[in-house]
Design a protein around this motif. Structure first.
Motif: not given
Length: 80
Positions: A19-20, A44-50
């Motif tokens: 993460e940056v 972009p589909h579910a808003g979850a933290a990638m």
């Protein structure tokens, strides 16, 4: 945008995701056998933290919430 002097300075986790912050945006840098790529911090589909997702054997990043897959080269859904 230059993030580091060398790839070793980027704090990748065990899954090869770092993460940056770039300005006011958070992005993820992914290191895999397919190279170094970047993606948005949220699915972009579910808003979850990638950051809680992973890169599969085909080089697609997988959302941790719904297992939705995205092509890191194009940014498009790998689901069709």
């Amino acid at each position: 945008i230059k993030l580091a002097e060398s790839i070793e300075e980027i704090p990748f986790n065990n899954d090869g995701i770092a993460e940056v912050e770039i300005g006011s945006k958070t992005v993820y840098i992914i290191k895999s056998q397919h190279g170094i790529q970047a993606c948005a911090a949220k699915c972009p589909h579910a808003g979850a933290a990638m950051q809680f997702g992973y890169v599969d054997a085909a080089g697609k990043i997988v959302c941790p919430l719904h297992r939705y897959r995205f092509d890191l080269k194009t940014g498009r859904s790998a689901e069709g």
